[in-house]
Write a protein that holds these residues in place. Structure first.
Motif, PDB file in Angstrom:
ATOM      1  N   VAL A  70       0.568  -1.264  -0.392  1.00 29.57           N
ATOM      2  CA  VAL A  70      -0.193  -0.262   0.188  1.00 29.57           C
ATOM      3  C   VAL A  70       0.877   1.333  -0.143  1.00 29.57           C
ATOM      4  N   GLN A  71       1.554   0.761   1.020  1.00 34.11           N
ATOM      5  CA  GLN A  71       2.950   2.646   0.971  1.00 34.11           C
ATOM      6  C   GLN A  71       3.579   2.755  -0.292  1.00 34.11           C
ATOM      7  N   GLN A  72       3.610   1.783  -0.904  1.00 29.96           N
ATOM      8  CA  GLN A  72       4.642   1.503  -2.438  1.00 29.96           C
ATOM      9  C   GLN A  72       3.426   2.094  -4.116  1.00 29.96           C
ATOM     10  N   VAL A  73       2.070   1.721  -3.774  1.00 31.36           N
ATOM     11  CA  VAL A  73       1.271   2.891  -4.568  1.00 31.36           C
ATOM     12  C   VAL A  73       0.684   3.856  -4.076  1.00 31.36           C
ATOM     13  N   LEU A  74       0.867   4.469  -2.740  1.00 27.95           N
ATOM     14  CA  LEU A  74       0.240   5.927  -2.466  1.00 27.95           C
ATOM     15  C   LEU A  74       2.059   6.508  -2.589  1.00 27.95           C
ATOM     16  N   ALA A  75       3.176   5.987  -2.450  1.00 26.82           N
ATOM     17  CA  ALA A  75       4.101   7.121  -2.743  1.00 26.82           C
ATOM     18  C   ALA A  75       4.445   7.516  -4.239  1.00 26.82           C
ATOM     19  N   ASP A  76       4.029   6.495  -5.073  1.00 27.44           N
ATOM     20  CA  ASP A  76       3.335   6.559  -6.780  1.00 27.44           C
ATOM     21  C   ASP A  76       2.690   7.405  -7.171  1.00 27.44           C
ATOM     22  N   TRP A  77       1.783   7.756  -6.363  1.00 30.54           N
ATOM     23  CA  TRP A  77       0.531   8.288  -6.810  1.00 30.54           C
ATOM     24  C   TRP A  77       0.390  10.077  -6.537  1.00 30.54           C
ATOM     25  N   ASP A  78      -0.188  10.164  -7.740  1.00 28.13           N
ATOM     26  CA  ASP A  78       0.235  11.777  -8.143  1.00 28.13           C
ATOM     27  C   ASP A  78      -1.519  12.927  -7.344  1.00 28.13           C
ATOM     28  N   LEU A  79      -1.809  11.830  -6.246  1.00 35.07           N
ATOM     29  CA  LEU A  79      -3.220  12.449  -5.334  1.00 35.07           C
ATOM     30  C   LEU A  79      -4.530  12.876  -6.300  1.00 35.07           C
ATOM     31  N   GLN A  80      -4.304  12.859  -7.177  1.00 35.38           N
ATOM     32  CA  GLN A  80      -5.703  12.393  -8.350  1.00 35.38           C
ATOM     33  C   GLN A  80      -6.477  11.368  -8.289  1.00 35.38           C
ATOM     34  N   ASP A  81      -7.969  11.197  -7.436  1.00 37.30           N
ATOM     35  CA  ASP A  81      -9.207  10.413  -7.392  1.00 37.30           C
ATOM     36  C   ASP A  81      -9.338  10.376  -9.067  1.00 37.30           C
ATOM     37  N   ASP A  82      -8.740  10.107  -9.665  1.00 40.53           N
ATOM     38  CA  ASP A  82      -8.959   9.382 -10.748  1.00 40.53           C
ATOM     39  C   ASP A  82      -9.371   7.806 -11.139  1.00 40.53           C
ATOM     40  N   THR A  83      -9.883   7.507 -12.060  1.00 45.09           N
ATOM     41  CA  THR A  83     -11.383   6.768 -12.202  1.00 45.09           C
ATOM     42  C   THR A  83      -9.697   5.090 -12.330  1.00 45.09           C
ATOM     43  N   ASP A  84      -9.374   5.232 -12.892  1.00 45.70           N
ATOM     44  CA  ASP A  84      -8.648   4.198 -13.274  1.00 45.70           C
ATOM     45  C   ASP A  84      -7.091   4.691 -12.433  1.00 45.70           C
ATOM     46  N   SER A  85      -6.994   4.947 -11.086  1.00 40.50           N
ATOM     47  CA  SER A  85      -6.827   5.206 -10.517  1.00 40.50           C
ATOM     48  C   SER A  85      -6.417   3.788  -9.335  1.00 40.50           C
ATOM     49  N   ALA A  86      -5.014   3.961  -9.066  1.00 42.65           N
ATOM     50  CA  ALA A  86      -5.051   2.940  -7.875  1.00 42.65           C
ATOM     51  C   ALA A  86      -4.587   3.324  -6.182  1.00 42.65           C
ATOM     52  N   GLY A  87      -3.487   4.312  -6.769  1.00 42.15           N
ATOM     53  CA  GLY A  87      -3.474   4.959  -5.308  1.00 42.15           C
ATOM     54  C   GLY A  87      -4.669   5.711  -4.579  1.00 42.15           C
ATOM     55  N   GLY A  88      -5.943   5.907  -5.533  1.00 46.74           N
ATOM     56  CA  GLY A  88      -7.074   6.815  -5.092  1.00 46.74           C
ATOM     57  C   GLY A  88      -7.862   5.425  -4.444  1.00 46.74           C
ATOM     58  N   ALA A  89      -7.932   4.488  -5.988  1.00 52.75           N
ATOM     59  CA  ALA A  89      -8.560   3.397  -4.507  1.00 52.75           C
ATOM     60  C   ALA A  89      -8.592   3.063  -3.394  1.00 52.75           C
ATOM     61  N   VAL A  90      -7.030   2.297  -2.586  1.00 53.22           N
ATOM     62  CA  VAL A  90      -6.279   2.289  -1.695  1.00 53.22           C
ATOM     63  C   VAL A  90      -6.310   3.500  -0.778  1.00 53.22           C
ATOM     64  N   PHE A  91      -5.791   4.479  -0.906  1.00 54.51           N
ATOM     65  CA  PHE A  91      -6.474   5.864  -0.277  1.00 54.51           C
ATOM     66  C   PHE A  91      -7.469   5.922   0.544  1.00 54.51           C
ATOM     67  N   ASN A  92      -8.369   6.056  -0.683  1.00 56.14           N
ATOM     68  CA  ASN A  92     -10.269   6.223   0.259  1.00 56.14           C
ATOM     69  C   ASN A  92     -10.009   4.557   0.484  1.00 56.14           C
ATOM     70  N   ALA A  93      -9.959   3.609   0.748  1.00 58.69           N
ATOM     71  CA  ALA A  93     -10.192   2.061   1.388  1.00 58.69           C
ATOM     72  C   ALA A  93      -9.214   2.883   2.362  1.00 58.69           C
ATOM     73  N   THR A  94      -8.244   3.109   2.189  1.00 62.46           N
ATOM     74  CA  THR A  94      -7.081   3.354   3.808  1.00 62.46           C
ATOM     75  C   THR A  94      -7.911   4.230   5.072  1.00 62.46           C
ATOM     76  N   TRP A  95      -9.053   5.329   4.280  1.00 65.88           N
ATOM     77  CA  TRP A  95      -9.599   6.103   4.858  1.00 65.88           C
ATOM     78  C   TRP A  95     -10.469   5.319   6.027  1.00 65.88           C
ATOM     79  N   ARG A  96     -11.140   5.047   4.867  1.00 64.68           N
ATOM     80  CA  ARG A  96     -12.684   4.719   5.486  1.00 64.68           C
ATOM     81  C   ARG A  96     -12.299   3.496   6.624  1.00 64.68           C
ATOM     82  N   HIS A  97     -11.333   2.665   6.149  1.00 58.57           N
ATOM     83  CA  HIS A  97     -11.090   1.652   7.720  1.00 58.57           C
ATOM     84  C   HIS A  97     -10.116   2.786   8.655  1.00 58.57           C
ATOM     85  N   VAL A  98      -9.678   4.177   9.139  1.00 60.93           N
ATOM     86  CA  VAL A  98      -9.267   4.803   9.309  1.00 60.93           C
ATOM     87  C   VAL A  98     -10.571   5.169  10.633  1.00 60.93           C
ATOM     88  N   LEU A  99     -10.680   5.980   9.705  1.00 61.88           N
ATOM     89  CA  LEU A  99     -12.564   6.647  10.253  1.00 61.88           C
ATOM     90  C   LEU A  99     -12.997   5.566  11.453  1.00 61.88           C
TER      91      LEU A  99
END
Length: 853
Positions: free
Chosen positions: A626-655
């Motif tokens: 997960v950290q590697q995907v986030l490190a490579d991510w441009d912080l854009q929640d585009d439809t094809d974004s792996a970073g967007g997918a894993v960040f938003n899933a992480t965020w939900r679990h943090v909450l």
């Protein structure tokens, strides 16, 4: 209980669908052979010639290849009469259903499942207020409404059942046998403004949430105030300077509310019965974007305007695009406009004429207060002593069932809102604990909650609509804005002379004391509203030195400025991103503004990703992945974004890990900007008690929770997609279903297939500029959308661009039912044909409406 946070404001509509499911299936099976005829029978004639009674001369309705009409007439009466006819052609079921909602008469169509919704609307009296407002309107506004109603009624004449709509053809299976629509009236149109005002009401739920949390033991080191962070000083307000500082400090009335929680819970429950026509006004991330650029910031040398209101998704779309053109334009027929209208309402609400353009975002001032009333039988206590409750009864008619009588109780502060839940006195008995901790003097009294809301006082807001359409300059635009009292909106303005402006209109209360963030006692006289702000007291700006104005529901003025508007504005992440984008270049083209509207930058990730990627992985390969995907991510929640997918899933679990064990379910985090700011503060305080679940179950401490959230996000995505991060896609998680408000939520696939479309994969997210909101309690499905997008170049009005969520038609299977949806998803737009030449080029169909004599 509170409304299910994940229903997108559609819980009341689900009650319609579920109750009808079996009956509709049987009806469809019985009519399978004639189904195509039923569906298509109401499709409108859009070319050739038709008679429209009451016209003084022929009227042309010219449609482009997406069915967008431009109505061309020689008199104002003919123009709006034809618009009423065209709205009915495209959207009559939507119009008929809406007026039943705003009148509290949905059970007449759909049976007993809708009684709670009808009780809510009748108790508040939306239609009663609208009737009073019609009587207040100026002659030209009333004439416009009457001409529009004549056009609707001319279309309805001699039509019934499937000739009206496919939905009307199915009503017999709901028990509404023999249903015939009543004639359309001006009140039907004006009542829609009540629905608009309710859904854009701002902080009522926050008021209840604060009050109820005061009675919750959160444990040592946790305070309910932690959950309501102040607006960040690093984020921009709409206007950089305000008036004089406020004298003194705002402080809520400190009634302890432990013993009142059942009553407040009843009020919370009452909100679940409210119809949500534009979307859930309580939803985290509610809002809109707009900005205007001066000619010196534009590549075209003219002022530019961009607007995208964020509302709940619906099918058909909340908007109907239309052009209204007098030929010739003159004193007797002064309109030449193009923009977005509401079906059922004449004119346009957002758009432009030949000289000025305007856009809306929700201002969100605090215009509601919950007032705790002390009752004794049919009396209530005031600062002047005991007064009689105003008590009335109404009859609710129910399709296929017996009538139901409704008793409505009101005080000088408004209707008893808590009665709507049906809980009444049994949840409101018991002692009221006062601020000093002592019991109330007369503990055996019943208590109830009244709703004080500006929209329940009649106002001639409808007078603003024709005045906006006729405005020629800043002064006449402000004069129109002065009439737009409810709901308060941020108005942005641009004109052909290169001016840009901002105006905050609306009826906004001035309180005797307090800031409106808590329910208040109604019997002391200490609280209440003294007056409403005068229009000249409200903030405005013309031609600011920076050459732009941007609104995204953030506070209008810096903290401590006058006039006081609200404590509960959006926390400004979208506004900050918009200003960041505007600062990146000197000049912008219209195409640049369209691209800005699709910006998917995740401001929450900008705060949290550095913290997540700096943690050690403790030898857990899932966390490292997960950290590697986030490190490579441009912080854009585009439809094809792996970073967007894993960040938003992480965020939900943090909450979930941080708050679900501590907070009652009604207060679980929905995940928008307020929670971004809460967690941002907690991340800087790793020893905060909030990082330690009270139960002792699960991880404890900031780093442990963040690591666990990443590991769980990995597991969730591995199960959903695969172990390969290359397969993770945000758009596949974050989908939008285009759902018909009545027949589209049955849970029966064959029924839903007739009315619903999608799902569509979406980029963006809550409090992102491309604001496709979702709710962390329930998942990632889109529950808020940019309901339309519009960009206008005041130097060339034929280059304007617009799009809305679905299509012009509200008729299932019509070619224009959802023909804009794919372009909307992809950031596309359609051209606005404004001039006569552009209209000729865009023409696909031409209908001539002729007088009947």
């Amino acid at each position: 209980m509170a409304r299910d946070p994940g229903d997108g404001g559609m819980g009341w509509a689900k009650r319609v669908g579920v109750g009808l499911a079996g009956l509709v299936v049987l009806a469809l099976l019985a009519t399978a052979v004639t189904g195509t005829v039923l569906v298509r029978r109401s499709f409108p004639q859009t070319s050739g010639e038709l008679t429209l009674a009451g016209l003084s001369a022929p009227v042309e309705v010219i449609r482009d290849d997406h069915g967008v009409p431009t109505v061309v007439a020689s008199t104002s009466d003919d123009l709006f009469r034809a618009q009423g006819y065209v709205h009915a052609q495209d959207r009559f079921w939507e119009m008929d259903f809406r007026r039943h909602v705003t009148a509290g008469r949905v059970a007449e169509l759909f049976g007993a499942s809708q009684l709670d919704t009808d009780r809510f609307v009748r108790t508040l009296g939306w239609r009663r207020v609208a009737e009073q407002e019609v009587a207040m309107l100026e002659d030209d506004t009333l004439r416009m409404l009457e001409a529009y109603a004549d056009g609707v009624n001319a279309w309805m004449q001699d039509r019934s059942g499937s000739q009206l709509s496919f939905e009307h053809a199915l009503l017999p299976v709901t028990g509404a046998r023999g249903y015939e629509p009543e004639a359309w009236s001006p009140t039907d149109s004006v009542a829609w403004l009540k629905a608009m005002a309710w859904d854009l009401r701002s902080n009522l739920e926050d008021e209840l949430l604060r009050a109820r949390l005061q009675g919750v033991d959160l444990g040592a080191g946790r305070e309910w105030e932690d959950l309501f962070p102040a607006f960040p000083e690093r984020h921009p307000t709409i206007l950089p300077e305000g008036g004089a500082p406020l004298e003194g400090e705002w402080s809520p009335a400190d009634l302890a509310r432990t013993d009142l929680d059942p009553l407040l819970a009843a009020s919370h429950d009452a909100l679940t019965h409210a119809p949500m026509m534009l979307g859930d006004g309580a939803a985290d991330g509610l809002g809109s974007n707009s900005w205007v650029l001066a000619p010196e910031r534009s590549t075209t040398g003219a002022a530019l305007l961009a607007n995208d209101p964020h509302l709940g998704p619906s099918l058909p779309s909340i908007w109907h695009q239309v052009g209204l053109r007098c030929e010739p334009v003159g004193p007797e027929c002064p309109y030449h406009v193009a923009g977005f209208s509401f079906s059922g309402l004449p004119g346009i609400v957002i758009g432009h004429n030949a000289r000025v353009s305007w856009g809306f975002t929700n201002l969100g001032p605090d215009v509601t207060d919950l007032v705790i009333e002390r009752l004794e039988g049919d009396r209530y206590l005031t600062e002047d002593g005991w007064e009689d409750l105003r008590i009335s009864t109404e009859v609710l008619r129910v399709a296929g069932d017996e009538d139901v009588e409704l008793t409505i109780r009101e005080t000088r502060n408004g209707p008893l809102f808590s009665d709507v839940s049906g809980a009444g006195a049994e949840v409101a008995d018991g002692p009221l604990v006062e601020a000093d901790g002592g019991a109330a003097a007369v503990p055996e009294h019943e208590h109830a909650v009244a709703l004080r809301w500006v929209a329940l006082d009649p106002a001639a807001t409808m007078d603003a609509i024709p005045r906006f359409m006729r405005a020629e300059d800043w002064e006449s635009f402000r004069e129109a804005a002065s009439r737009f009292e409810v709901p308060s909106q941020n108005l942005v303005y641009a004109d052909v002379d290169g001016h840009i402006g901002y105006q905050a209109p609306g009826r906004i209360p001035v309180r005797r004391t307090g800031d409106g963030t808590m329910p208040l006692p109604g019997w002391t006289g200490e609280f209440g509203w003294d007056r409403f702000l005068d229009f000249e007291e409200l903030p405005w700006a013309l031609d600011p030195p920076d050459g732009y104005i941007a609104t995204a529901n953030q506070p209008v003025l810096p903290a401590g400025s006058e006039p006081f508007l609200t404590e509960d504005a959006n926390l400004g992440y979208r506004a900050a991103r918009i200003e960041e984008l505007i600062a990146e270049q000197e000049r912008f083209s219209p195409e640049d503004l369209l691209a800005m509207q699709m910006d998917n930058h995740n401001g929450n990730a900008a705060n949290l990703v550095p913290v997540l990627t700096d943690l050690g992985d403790n030898g857990d390969g899932r966390i490292a992945s997960v950290q590697q995907v986030l490190a490579d991510w441009d912080l854009q929640d585009d439809t094809d974004s792996a970073g967007g997918a894993v960040f938003n899933a992480t965020w939900r679990h943090v909450l979930q890990l941080t708050f679900h064990d501590t907070l009652p379910e009604f207060a679980w985090p929905t995940g928008g900007a307020r929670w971004w700011e809460i967690v941002r503060g907690l991340v800087d305080d790793p020893d905060s008690a909030w990082w330690t679940p009270p139960s002792g179950d699960g991880p404890s401490g900031r780093d442990a929770i963040l690591r666990t959230a990443m590991a769980r996000a990995h597991d969730e995505l591995a199960e959903r997609f695969s172990e390969d991060p290359g397969s993770w896609r945000w758009g596949e998680m974050h989908t939008l279903s285009l759902t018909h408000q009545t027949f589209g939520e049955s849970g029966i696939a064959p029924v839903e297939a007739l009315f619903n479309r999608g799902p569509l994969e979406a980029g963006g997210g809550t409090d992102i500029v491309n604001a496709t909101g979702w709710n962390a309690v329930d998942g990632y499905e889109v529950i808020w959308v940019p309901s339309m997008r519009m960009v206008i170049d005041m130097g060339d009005l034929d280059t304007g661009r617009w799009i809305h969520l679905t299509g012009q038609s509200g008729r299932p299977f019509h070619p224009h039912y959802t023909d804009q949806a794919d372009a909307w998803r992809d950031g596309g737009s359609l051209g606005i044909a404004f001039s006569a030449d552009a209209l000729d080029r865009a023409e696909e169909e031409r209908l001539v409406l002729v007088p009947d004599d």
